[in-house]
Design an enzyme around this catalytic site. Structure first.
Site, short mmCIF file in Angstrom:
data_model
loop_
_atom_site.label_atom_id
_atom_site.label_comp_id
_atom_site.label_asym_id
_atom_site.label_seq_id
_atom_site.Cartn_x
_atom_site.Cartn_y
_atom_site.Cartn_z
CG ASP A 161 18.08 27.66 -19.88
OD1 ASP A 161 18.75 28.15 -20.79
OD2 ASP A 161 16.84 27.73 -19.84
CE LYS A 162 26.33 24.26 -22.94
NZ LYS A 162 26.73 22.86 -23.29
#
Length: 295
Positions: A161-162
């Site tokens: 994820d980011k």
């Protein structure tokens, strides 16, 4: 502990009540066995006898060559071969299992095919980069970091994820991607987790035994504190590829993940790769992955 190093903490046979002042000493709990906890100080080992039997060759099956050239899938390539639509060096080939090399002249209905060169890039992902090939809503993607790595179209194996940092493999090898992302192959992944508060030893046990999230049960394959004196840092080994699984496991127990770093993936480590940088896999690493050494 530095992010570009392996964990220094050694696994323990069990976690005593005294290891965490906030732990409830009145509750009995299951000890975490030594073989359930990764030794973060050791490098991954591979079985020598199997590795010696691996033969590296530039040959590949004809159906794979056709599939790699982007004509169709391997299964559909078999159908094309059976129909006599594929020629090798000017001769029609209808027999299954024929092998070719990159120097052979392979054609489909007279059009020459070029099987793309396989590229394997290992990136140490920084935060704030989206793991996707294209995203019109994202300012930065991991592909921006590896733009100079290949003229071939490559794509990430799985997702981070980011806000998660660490190891991310990027390749155009579809077969290897399937192996590394399919749950049955159980590709090992180890994360260094930084929490907002000290973790109860009883919760370490719970993660090892298993908890139930909204999308079903899950458990850590191994889990331990990274530093003996710092209970806010945990090393966790898991093979599940479910979305945000590590963050959700700790959130379920009442913790907020402040930082999450993947330090190990399928036998690969971050050693020698600064944050935001990448390197090509060595031929030895490629051979190991293709031979099934993903743990």
């Amino acid at each position: 502990m530095r992010n570009d190093k392996s964990f220094k903490g050694k696994p323990r046979r069990n976690f005593s009540d005294n290891e965490n002042k906030g732990a409830d000493s009145n509750k009995s709990r299951r000890s975490v066995k030594r073989d359930e906890v990764p030794d973060f100080s050791r490098k991954p080992k591979f079985k020598k006898e199997k590795e010696e039997n691996v033969v590296v060759s530039d040959k590949m099956r004809l159906n794979r060559f056709v599939a790699n050239a982007g004509v169709c899938s391997r299964r559909d390539a078999d159908a094309l071969i059976a129909k006599g639509e594929i020629t090798v060096n000017g001769k029609v080939v209808t027999q299954m299992g024929v092998s070719v090399t990159m120097s052979d002249d392979v054609r489909h209905n007279g059009k020459k095919l070029n099987a793309e060169t396989k590229i394997y890039v290992l990136l140490n992902k920084p935060k704030d980069y989206v793991t996707t090939v294209e995203d019109k809503h994202a300012k930065r993607t991991v592909m921006d970091l590896v733009a100079d790595a290949s003229t071939e179209r490559i794509y990430p194996v799985g997702r981070l994820d980011k806000q998660t940092t660490g190891l991310l493999l990027i390749t155009n090898d579809g077969d290897l991607t399937k192996v590394l992302t399919h749950p049955k192959h159980q590709a090992k992944k180890i994360y260094h987790v930084f929490l907002d508060k000290p973790v109860f030893s009883s919760h370490i046990d719970q993660l090892a035994q298993g908890i139930t999230l909204e999308d079903g049960p899950v458990h850590a394959d191994a889990v331990s504190f990274v530093e003996k004196e710092d209970k806010t840092q945990v090393g966790i080994e898991i093979h599940s590829g479910r979305n945000r699984i590590v963050r959700r496991m700790f959130e379920h127990l009442g913790y907020k993940v402040m930082k999450l770093d993947r330090v190990y993936f399928a036998g690969l480590t971050k050693q020698g790769i600064p944050r935001g940088k990448w390197r090509y896999l060595s031929q030895k690493e490629i051979t190991r992955l293709k031979a099934g050494f993903v743990k």
